[in-house]
Scaffold this active site. Structure first.
Site, PDB file in Angstrom:
ATOM      1  N   GLU A 167      42.155  13.560  12.692  1.00 60.00           N
ATOM      2  CA  GLU A 167      43.342  13.147  13.438  1.00 60.00           C
ATOM      3  C   GLU A 167      43.352  13.854  14.796  1.00 60.00           C
ATOM      4  O   GLU A 167      43.720  15.036  14.869  1.00 60.00           O
ATOM      5  CB  GLU A 167      44.611  13.532  12.673  1.00 60.00           C
ATOM      6  CG  GLU A 167      44.738  12.865  11.335  1.00 60.00           C
ATOM      7  CD  GLU A 167      46.185  12.842  10.844  1.00 60.00           C
ATOM      8  OE1 GLU A 167      46.725  11.748  10.680  1.00 60.00           O
ATOM      9  OE2 GLU A 167      46.780  13.912  10.652  1.00 60.00           O
ATOM     10  N   SER A 210      48.516   7.180  15.165  1.00 57.32           N
ATOM     11  CA  SER A 210      49.070   5.909  15.689  1.00 57.32           C
ATOM     12  C   SER A 210      48.394   4.666  15.115  1.00 57.32           C
ATOM     13  O   SER A 210      48.230   3.671  15.818  1.00 57.32           O
ATOM     14  CB  SER A 210      49.036   5.908  17.219  1.00 57.32           C
ATOM     15  OG  SER A 210      49.838   6.960  17.729  1.00 57.32           O
TER      16      SER A 210
HETATM   17  P1  13P Z   1      51.312   8.603  13.200  1.00 60.03           P
HETATM   18  O1  13P Z   1      50.644   7.513  12.393  1.00 60.03           O
HETATM   19  O2  13P Z   1      52.800   8.497  13.203  1.00 60.03           O
HETATM   20  O3  13P Z   1      50.706   8.757  14.548  1.00 60.03           O
HETATM   21  O4  13P Z   1      51.015   9.989  12.415  1.00 60.03           O
HETATM   22  C1  13P Z   1      49.714  10.317  12.082  1.00 60.03           C
HETATM   23  C2  13P Z   1      49.739  11.486  11.186  1.00 60.03           C
HETATM   24  O5  13P Z   1      50.028  12.600  11.596  1.00 60.03           O
HETATM   25  C3  13P Z   1      49.399  11.270   9.772  1.00 60.03           C
HETATM   26  O6  13P Z   1      49.141  12.481   9.152  1.00 60.03           O
END
Ligand code: 13P
Length: 246
Positions: A167, A210
């Site tokens: 991430e 996202s």
């Molecule tokens: P979003 O999908 O809201 O960007 O969050 C990603 C996340 O941190 C999942 O662990």
């Protein structure tokens, strides 16, 4: 097998969680849940874990906590016990999320202990890692990812299951999804790093940041993207299922 994991963070009451699970299961008759080529996982906040145990226990959907301590019981006020998650029937524990690293100062060494501990219980850790915007702009993306993996997996048992979630911090909750080229490059590198670290080539590498129904199809077709870790878009069954159906 593609994996679609929902990280609810600090959202939903137990009542809302129960409503979500009931809707997700759709009368235990939702074909996507039992498709052999995909696995759904939910990480609810800890007050909702019992709801997950009650409603998901008999379903093909896996669930678990968003964090845990490196020991199962003792004088550790406020911590989450992976042993209790196991007793409740959970299968997976999310570890090392960037919000834990940034807001709660969790370092690789502490995260590594948790990875080893979770595996020793027979549960599956999902280790998160990823670079910040300044690290990316400073050209440090792959050295940061490399050390997060090397150090975070130091105590991991190569013979036991583990899940990874890349991430990029700058793509979390910002609506700024990494480009297809950036995701492809990162997942290729991660795959290589894992093989250098002696991990099986089958270790799933999820992408997070996202992910939405609109971008899921393109992202899932990238080599070495084995699923998603989804924040905002996992809070409604409709968008979560639309992503899992991509
Ligand atoms: P979003 O999908 O809201 O960007 O969050 C990603 C996340 O941190 C999942 O662990």
């Amino acid at each position: 097998m593609k994996i679609f994991a929902a990280n609810w963070k600090l959202q939903k009451s137990p009542k809302e969680a129960r409503e979500f699970f009931t809707e997700l299961l759709g009368g235990a008759n939702r074909p996507i849940l039992s498709k052999k080529d995909r696995r759904l996982i939910i990480f609810p906040s800890s007050p909702c874990l019992e709801a997950a145990s009650d409603l998901l226990g008999a379903s093909p959907v896996w669930w678990g906590a968003q964090n845990c301590y490196s020991e199962g019981k003792g004088a550790f006020t406020g911590e989450i016990s992976a042993q209790i998650v196991k007793d409740l029937g959970g299968q997976v524990i999310l570890l090392g999320h960037s919000e834990r690293r940034v807001l709660f100062n969790e370092g690789n060494e502490f995260i590594a202990k948790k990875v080893g501990y979770v595996q020793s219980l027979g549960l599956i850790p999902m280790l998160c890692f990823g670079e910040t915007l300044s690290e990316r702009e400073g050209g440090k993306t792959f050295s940061v990812i490399g050390s997060q993996l090397k150090e975070g997996l130091k105590l991991a048992d190569r013979s036991k299951q583990i899940l990874l979630a890349y991430e990029p911090v700058w793509a979390i909750g910002t609506g700024k999804v990494a480009s297809l080229e950036q995701v492809q490059e990162a997942h290729q590198q991660i795959y290589q790093i894992l093989s250098e670290l002696g991990f099986n080539s089958q270790v799933p590498i999820l992408y997070g940041g996202s992910v939405k129904p609109e971008n899921a199809k393109e992202l899932i077709s990238i080599p070495h993207v084995d699923g998603f870790l989804i924040g905002g878009a996992s809070l409604e069954t409709k968008s979560f299922l639309a992503i899992a159906d991509a």
